[in-house]
Design a protein around this motif. Sequence first.
Motif, PDB file in Angstrom:
ATOM      1  N   VAL A   1       0.835  -1.202   0.000  1.00  0.00           N
ATOM      2  CA  VAL A   1       0.000   0.000   0.000  1.00  0.00           C
ATOM      3  C   VAL A   1       0.872   1.255   0.000  1.00  0.00           C
ATOM      4  O   VAL A   1       0.590   2.230  -0.706  1.00  0.00           O
ATOM      5  CB  VAL A   1      -0.949  -0.010   1.210  1.00  0.00           C
ATOM      6  N   GLY A   2       1.948   1.234   0.789  1.00  0.00           N
ATOM      7  CA  GLY A   2       2.838   2.381   0.828  1.00  0.00           C
ATOM      8  C   GLY A   2       3.474   2.661  -0.520  1.00  0.00           C
ATOM      9  O   GLY A   2       3.584   3.819  -0.945  1.00  0.00           O
ATOM     10  N   ARG A   3       3.862   1.604  -1.223  1.00  0.00           N
ATOM     11  CA  ARG A   3       4.497   1.786  -2.530  1.00  0.00           C
ATOM     12  C   ARG A   3       3.496   2.261  -3.580  1.00  0.00           C
ATOM     13  O   ARG A   3       3.795   3.139  -4.392  1.00  0.00           O
ATOM     14  CB  ARG A   3       5.132   0.476  -2.978  1.00  0.00           C
ATOM     15  N   VAL A   4       2.317   1.671  -3.569  1.00  0.00           N
ATOM     16  CA  VAL A   4       1.338   1.998  -4.605  1.00  0.00           C
ATOM     17  C   VAL A   4       0.727   3.379  -4.385  1.00  0.00           C
ATOM     18  O   VAL A   4       0.594   4.177  -5.319  1.00  0.00           O
ATOM     19  CB  VAL A   4       0.231   0.927  -4.658  1.00  0.00           C
ATOM     20  N   LEU A   5       0.363   3.681  -3.136  1.00  0.00           N
ATOM     21  CA  LEU A   5      -0.301   4.953  -2.856  1.00  0.00           C
ATOM     22  C   LEU A   5       0.668   6.054  -2.447  1.00  0.00           C
ATOM     23  O   LEU A   5       0.245   7.199  -2.248  1.00  0.00           O
ATOM     24  CB  LEU A   5      -1.359   4.760  -1.761  1.00  0.00           C
TER      25      LEU A   5
ATOM     26  N   ALA B   1       0.825   4.061   6.157  1.00  0.00           N
ATOM     27  CA  ALA B   1       0.642   2.731   5.570  1.00  0.00           C
ATOM     28  C   ALA B   1       0.366   1.694   6.650  1.00  0.00           C
ATOM     29  O   ALA B   1      -0.382   0.736   6.445  1.00  0.00           O
ATOM     30  CB  ALA B   1       1.885   2.342   4.768  1.00  0.00           C
ATOM     31  N   GLY B   2       0.970   1.887   7.833  1.00  0.00           N
ATOM     32  CA  GLY B   2       0.733   0.969   8.939  1.00  0.00           C
ATOM     33  C   GLY B   2      -0.695   0.992   9.432  1.00  0.00           C
ATOM     34  O   GLY B   2      -1.145   0.058  10.100  1.00  0.00           O
ATOM     35  N   ALA B   3      -1.431   2.066   9.103  1.00  0.00           N
ATOM     36  CA  ALA B   3      -2.834   2.131   9.494  1.00  0.00           C
ATOM     37  C   ALA B   3      -3.649   1.018   8.847  1.00  0.00           C
ATOM     38  O   ALA B   3      -4.704   0.634   9.354  1.00  0.00           O
ATOM     39  CB  ALA B   3      -3.420   3.494   9.113  1.00  0.00           C
TER      40      ALA B   3
ATOM     41  N   SER C   1       4.579  -4.627 -12.393  1.00  0.00           N
ATOM     42  CA  SER C   1       4.347  -3.428 -11.587  1.00  0.00           C
ATOM     43  C   SER C   1       3.901  -3.863 -10.195  1.00  0.00           C
ATOM     44  O   SER C   1       3.427  -4.988 -10.012  1.00  0.00           O
ATOM     45  CB  SER C   1       3.268  -2.554 -12.234  1.00  0.00           C
ATOM     46  N   PRO C   2       4.050  -2.986  -9.174  1.00  0.00           N
ATOM     47  CA  PRO C   2       3.590  -3.340  -7.825  1.00  0.00           C
ATOM     48  C   PRO C   2       2.110  -3.710  -7.775  1.00  0.00           C
ATOM     49  O   PRO C   2       1.712  -4.604  -7.032  1.00  0.00           O
ATOM     50  CB  PRO C   2       3.874  -2.069  -7.021  1.00  0.00           C
ATOM     51  N   THR C   3       1.286  -3.025  -8.612  1.00  0.00           N
ATOM     52  CA  THR C   3      -0.146  -3.325  -8.581  1.00  0.00           C
ATOM     53  C   THR C   3      -0.452  -4.706  -9.142  1.00  0.00           C
ATOM     54  O   THR C   3      -1.266  -5.441  -8.585  1.00  0.00           O
ATOM     55  CB  THR C   3      -0.932  -2.265  -9.370  1.00  0.00           C
ATOM     56  N   ARG C   4       0.227  -5.061 -10.234  1.00  0.00           N
ATOM     57  CA  ARG C   4      -0.006  -6.382 -10.819  1.00  0.00           C
ATOM     58  C   ARG C   4       0.467  -7.487  -9.873  1.00  0.00           C
ATOM     59  O   ARG C   4      -0.216  -8.504  -9.686  1.00  0.00           O
ATOM     60  CB  ARG C   4       0.726  -6.487 -12.158  1.00  0.00           C
ATOM     61  N   GLY C   5       1.627  -7.303  -9.280  1.00  0.00           N
ATOM     62  CA  GLY C   5       2.128  -8.291  -8.331  1.00  0.00           C
ATOM     63  C   GLY C   5       1.225  -8.425  -7.120  1.00  0.00           C
ATOM     64  O   GLY C   5       0.981  -9.529  -6.626  1.00  0.00           O
ATOM     65  N   ALA C   6       0.710  -7.283  -6.627  1.00  0.00           N
ATOM     66  CA  ALA C   6      -0.201  -7.322  -5.484  1.00  0.00           C
ATOM     67  C   ALA C   6      -1.480  -8.073  -5.820  1.00  0.00           C
ATOM     68  O   ALA C   6      -1.999  -8.846  -5.004  1.00  0.00           O
ATOM     69  CB  ALA C   6      -0.531  -5.898  -5.035  1.00  0.00           C
TER      70      ALA C   6
END
Length: 454
Positions: free
Chosen positions: A296-300, A307-309, A424-429
């Motif tokens: 989440v931290g990387r994507v957003l 991000a820890g929230a 991409s981070p989104t595809r991997g996620a």
Amino acid sequence: MTVQTTVPVGGRVREGRTLAVVSAATMLALMNYNATFSTLAAMARDLNAGTAGQTWILGGIALGTAVLLLAVGGLADDHGRKRVFVAGAGTLAASSVVCAVAPTTTAFVVGRLLQGGATAALLAAGLGLIGHAFPAGPERARATGMWGAMLGLGIALGPEASAGLAEVAGWRAWYVAAAVASVALAAAAGAALRESRAEARRRADAAGVLTLGLGVAALLGAITLGRGGWARAEVLALLAAAVALLAAFVVVESRTREPLLDLRLLRRADFAVATGGAFVTGVAVIGLMSYLPTVVGRVLGAPPLLAGAVLTLWSGVAFVVSLQVRRLAAEGRHLIAAGLVLCALGDLALIGLSADWGWWRLVPGLVVSGAGSGLLNAALARMAVESVPPSRTAMGSGANNTARYIGASIGVAVVVAMATSGPSPTRGADVALAVCAAIALAGALAALAVRRGR
């Protein structure tokens, strides 16, 4: 009041004190377990830790916990659950000091390994104490629900507390605070808990402890190193050693008159579901959520505290739901299946995460997954102590949590590999979320498929 061993626990006041102390220990242990998630960058900078060093900083406590859980559970049943619990609190205090003053990555990792052993003692002996103090029925359901809720609360508070203290006094401040809290915990346990142990003390299963401990250590060592490349010689050697040692453990336990883990328990439907459910929870739920804040931290583009929230919202919902599970009349295996289904649905709701998302888009998936985790935490805790003989409650807790933490280590490795291998981070996620959802659904079906009379 009917009790389950030769050492009685008298009155509701004593039961309340037992539950309060064990719950506080569980929360502290899980807070400490997750404390490195939000301060890794600062720690790596101060300790000059490279990629391998950071991997061990994150994974050291998991290794120490998983290796010793079953062994300390058996030790607690045979030699005193209170004794092992107090020793665990004292060890957590001492090892926290080691972490607080560590000048190098190696010294810090040694401290985290010791913290893992202390965590194992607190979790296994603590749930064993609850199993002894509260007879089967509504009171035990309430107590194990509270214990499960503390897992969620500790996960929620740990990264935030660590990050908050780091902002004020540096990342070492958390370990100073943990040492002080652990000393207070040891004092409270000494004053409030009553000793309990199995009616007949068994001989130590040294061969079982050795083969299991070394086998799990080799397995988790391979998983930890494997994040840097699975085809490396040292990783393959550790995997081969793990297979050989764990096979030796099965042989040893099948031939020992007083085994560390009675393999015949696997023929019990409830024990099989509880242990298998804990493993799947580790792989598909804890493994995913441990890395999701990073994704989440990387994507957003969110800072670590924000991000820890993500973890705080998920585990906060789990905390609330765990407290209410005692009101449900369903069988344990049905609760486990329902929890895994909810976790899968929550994962699927997060697929499609992208930089265009607002924070509100994360909430439905995290809430649904958190509700599933709350069901799992409470149901697994109750089944861990009810699926074994009354004299072996700490062993049951140790076996259940061993499966959970081995699964979590595997899950983190798998999720990191999938999340970082895509274009991409989104595809991997998305791939990681889909795979974890599939594993959770498969676990739910397996839990329902196990016949009660098995």
